[in-house]
Write a protein that holds these residues in place. Structure first.
Motif, PDB file in Angstrom:
ATOM      1  N   ARG A  62     -14.213  39.905 -80.158  1.00 61.45           N
ATOM      2  CA  ARG A  62     -15.326  38.973 -80.369  1.00 61.45           C
ATOM      3  C   ARG A  62     -16.685  39.624 -80.131  1.00 61.45           C
ATOM      4  NH1 ARG A  62     -11.557  34.667 -78.919  1.00 61.45           N
ATOM      5  NH2 ARG A  62     -11.691  35.243 -76.734  1.00 61.45           N
ATOM      6  N   LEU A  63     -16.666  40.919 -79.797  1.00 60.14           N
ATOM      7  CA  LEU A  63     -17.920  41.656 -79.632  1.00 60.14           C
ATOM      8  C   LEU A  63     -18.120  42.550 -80.855  1.00 60.14           C
ATOM      9  CD1 LEU A  63     -17.596  40.616 -76.747  1.00 60.14           C
ATOM     10  CD2 LEU A  63     -18.368  42.831 -75.919  1.00 60.14           C
ATOM     11  N   VAL A  78     -21.261  47.914 -73.631  1.00 57.48           N
ATOM     12  CA  VAL A  78     -20.613  47.604 -72.346  1.00 57.48           C
ATOM     13  C   VAL A  78     -20.135  48.898 -71.684  1.00 57.48           C
ATOM     14  CG1 VAL A  78     -18.650  46.451 -71.257  1.00 57.48           C
ATOM     15  CG2 VAL A  78     -19.925  45.276 -73.049  1.00 57.48           C
ATOM     16  N   SER A 118     -21.580  41.084 -68.650  1.00 58.73           N
ATOM     17  CA  SER A 118     -22.264  40.883 -69.948  1.00 58.73           C
ATOM     18  C   SER A 118     -21.229  40.729 -71.050  1.00 58.73           C
ATOM     19  CB  SER A 118     -23.207  42.044 -70.251  1.00 58.73           C
ATOM     20  OG  SER A 118     -22.481  43.213 -70.561  1.00 58.73           O
ATOM     21  N   LYS A 119     -20.140  41.478 -70.951  1.00 56.81           N
ATOM     22  CA  LYS A 119     -19.055  41.338 -71.936  1.00 56.81           C
ATOM     23  C   LYS A 119     -18.423  39.950 -71.840  1.00 56.81           C
ATOM     24  CE  LYS A 119     -14.617  41.048 -72.598  1.00 56.81           C
ATOM     25  NZ  LYS A 119     -13.585  40.343 -71.834  1.00 56.81           N
ATOM     26  N   ARG A 179     -19.148  33.503 -77.981  1.00 55.66           N
ATOM     27  CA  ARG A 179     -18.540  33.473 -79.317  1.00 55.66           C
ATOM     28  C   ARG A 179     -17.242  32.677 -79.319  1.00 55.66           C
ATOM     29  NH1 ARG A 179     -20.492  39.097 -79.986  1.00 55.66           N
ATOM     30  NH2 ARG A 179     -22.695  38.671 -80.310  1.00 55.66           N
ATOM     31  N   ASN A 180     -16.879  32.162 -78.168  1.00 55.57           N
ATOM     32  CA  ASN A 180     -15.632  31.394 -78.069  1.00 55.57           C
ATOM     33  C   ASN A 180     -15.911  30.164 -77.223  1.00 55.57           C
ATOM     34  OD1 ASN A 180     -12.896  30.716 -78.127  1.00 55.57           O
ATOM     35  ND2 ASN A 180     -12.460  31.896 -76.280  1.00 55.57           N
ATOM     36  N   LEU A 182     -20.792  37.431 -73.425  1.00 52.41           N
ATOM     37  CA  LEU A 182     -20.827  37.573 -74.887  1.00 52.41           C
ATOM     38  C   LEU A 182     -19.557  36.987 -75.498  1.00 52.41           C
ATOM     39  CD1 LEU A 182     -22.203  41.206 -75.328  1.00 52.41           C
ATOM     40  CD2 LEU A 182     -23.220  39.150 -76.283  1.00 52.41           C
ATOM     41  N   ASP A 183     -18.455  37.306 -74.869  1.00 54.59           N
ATOM     42  CA  ASP A 183     -17.158  36.833 -75.346  1.00 54.59           C
ATOM     43  C   ASP A 183     -17.111  35.304 -75.329  1.00 54.59           C
ATOM     44  OD1 ASP A 183     -14.543  37.952 -76.148  1.00 54.59           O
ATOM     45  OD2 ASP A 183     -13.808  36.747 -74.488  1.00 54.59           O
TER      46      ASP A 183
END
Lengths: 314, 267
Positions: free
Chosen positions: A89-90, A98, B12-13, B20-21, B16-17
């Protein structure tokens, strides 16, 4: 530089890797060959500090890899895992971002730009990784592996199931990293790739069966046969051949070449050529039969199966 | 030693994840909405619609007096205050239930997506990984929960009987929302993440993790029955205790995080 000394790893009663020792020098690529379950991934994981050996030791750039030094040494290691392991999803850039932060890379954005450019991924940087093809995913994973400029590269089947174009691109890139002084260990099933890429090939089957340059490994399986390619039908020259090396020496005759089993190729070959020329042969090529690496590999595996390894050298 | 940069990188990941979900946040939104609808329905809408004020119920009058709340309020206002204080406990459960799905997926989800191994090949320590996973689940759910709480308190000030809003703005409310709720969420999330690193199926982690709700619900029921009323001091003690439990669970999580088993045995 990578140094593995008497590495053994057991999982319960099963021994995955048994007393394996080898070194990978600076500016060297060593290919790790072996069948499925031979211990290649386990060896790479131990070298990456992900799992500990049951016994034996590992040194990276002269420093012993231990629980205490693992974190610092992992800064110097790039490990490409068997699966690309991207966050779907990234985007491509976010995935790299990251990891850039994880490695504390200064001037992150510029480094990412440079890496994207190097891998030809600049125009895909905003694409979600879920939307990438298999080859593209592998490229991104490799870009991630090289992002922090590691001096040691551990690559688990980097070109598995990739098209020739991407495979070639990865090969060129590894050659470039080798020239930059990296120590590179690549596990692969692809014998052709191992031969093209590696300075040395290590054959692993729980134990280290053999490690040497590809040409030296092939020399171990020298057949002593000489192939003589001629213009026209080679069978008309059999009389001349028999007069020099006897009838038993003829191993095979096909439409363009004679394959001869010589007892002393260095001594017999010049006399044979003279006799063939005298018999009117137009000789196009005379060369020793060199077994492909595949034959060497299969031979080593058979020997390993019957418990008579050639023993590791080098 | 903890390297904040690495925690922030993984965090941060996570954000972001999650961005988007967003469907992953649906459970926490649903529980928050229910936490708003239920108290206003019971304390204000139902009495207004049925024409039966709360102070007609002798049990409610008795229980609200047991709680020893603002004696200067009318019976009706005091019952409302009692009910709103009780339903405030729902905001303990909100982040727990909502974030459970995220937390229980934390480690096993990475493993299933085969993203854990490259992550573990970086200098990231186990503690940094686990703290980023806890915060990644906790912060978004706490944010939603905080919005819900603001609506809750604003709604009380606007819709409840006079004096209830002011009485709600107490030390007890503050302790419950600032200390106990996040601490309970931390315990639940840490437990879920601990379990997530020991099982190879997120559903198992979720089922185990939800068990943390049981004592919270029991606490709520006991308070509703009027047999127990937790003061601000008692709640502060519970909050402190929960933080202590979280500290212990964090240490256990790091000790029990067996990266070798995760990498080599899980499929």
């Amino acid at each position: 530089m990578i140094s593995a000394s008497h590495l053994t790893r057991r999982f319960g009663a099963r021994t995955a890797v048994n007393d394996v020792s080898f070194e990978v020098g600076r500016s060297e690529i060593v290919a790790l060959l072996g069948p499925n379950g031979a211990g290649k991934t386990t060896t790479l994981r131990m070298l990456a500090g992900l799992i500990a050996p049951t016994s034996g030791s590992i040194a990276i750039e002269g420093r012993q890899l231990t629980r205490a030094t693992g974190g610092a040494l992992r800064m110097r290691i790039g490990f490409l895992t068997e699966a690309p392991g991207l966050w779907d999803r990234l985007t491509v850039r976010e995935n790299l971002g990251v990891y850039a932060r994880m490695y504390g890379i200064a001037d992150r954005e510029r480094r990412i730009d440079r890496t994207l450019e190097l891998f030809g991924l600049t125009d895909r940087q905003a694409t979600l990784c879920a939307e990438l093809s298999k080859g593209m995913r592998q490229k991104v994973a490799l870009a991630r592996t090289l992002l922090h400029d590691p001096v040691v590269l551990l690559l688990d089947e980097p070109t598995s199931s990739l098209d020739p174009e991407v495979t070639r691109m990865i090969r060129l890139l590894l050659e470039e990293r080798r020239a930059a002084g990296c120590s590179i260990l690549v596990s692969t099933h692809n014998l052709d790739e191992a031969e093209r890429l590696a300075d040395r090939v290590a054959v692993l089957h729980e134990r280290l069966v053999a490690i040497d340059e590809p040409s030296a490994l092939r020399a171990r399986l020298t057949t002593g046969r000489v192939i003589v390619r001629v213009a026209g039908d080679p069978s008309v020259l059999l009389g001349a051949v028999h007069s020099v090396v006897g009838t038993d020496a003829v191993h095979a005759v096909d439409r363009a070449a004679l394959t001869l089993q010589l007892t002393d190729a260095n001594r017999q070959t010049p006399a044979l050529i003279r006799a063939l020329v005298a018999a009117g042969a137009e000789i196009l090529e005379v060369r020793p039969e060199i077994p492909p690496l595949e034959d060497v590999y299969l031979h080593l595996m058979e020997e390993r199966g019957s418990g008579q390894g050639l023993g590791a050298r080098g | 030693m903890i390297e904040i940069g690495r925690v922030r990188a993984l965090l941060s990941k996570e954000f972001l994840d999650l961005a988007r979900n967003r469907t992953a946040l649906v459970p926490v939104v649903v529980v928050t909405v229910l936490s708003l609808v239920l108290p206003f329905g019971v304390a204000i809408a139902v009495p207004a619609l049925t024409g039966h004020p709360l102070d007609e119920d002798a049990d409610l009058v008795r229980v609200s007096r047991v709680a020893g709340m603002s004696p200067d309020l009318s019976d009706n206002a005091r019952i409302q205050l009692f009910l709103f204080q009780q339903f405030l406990m729902l905001f303990l459960v909100t982040p727990v239930t909502g974030a459970m799905a995220l937390a229980s997926h934390a480690v096993v989800g990475e493993k299933q997506a085969r993203t854990l191994e490259p992550l573990l090949a970086t200098p990231l320590t186990t503690f940094e990984l686990l703290i980023a996973k806890v915060l990644g689940a906790l912060l978004p759910t706490l944010a939603i929960s905080a919005i819900g709480l603001a609506i809750y308190l604003g709604g009380i000030a606007r819709l409840a009987a006079p004096g209830v809003g002011v009485a709600m703005a107490s030390l007890r409310t503050l302790v419950l929302t600032i200390l106990v709720a996040p601490a309970a969420a931390l315990v639940a999330l840490q437990a879920a993440i601990l379990i997530s690193s020991r099982v190879n199926d997120p559903r198992t982690a979720q089922q185990f993790g939800v068990l943390i709700i049981v004592p919270l619900v029991a606490l709520m029921v006991v308070q509703f029955l009027g047999s127990l009323w937790l003061s601000a001091a008692a709640l502060a003690l519970i909050g402190g205790g929960l933080l202590g439990v979280w500290g212990l669970l964090s240490a256990f999580s790091v000790a029990l995080f067996d990266r070798e088993t995760i990498l080599t045995r899980w499929r």
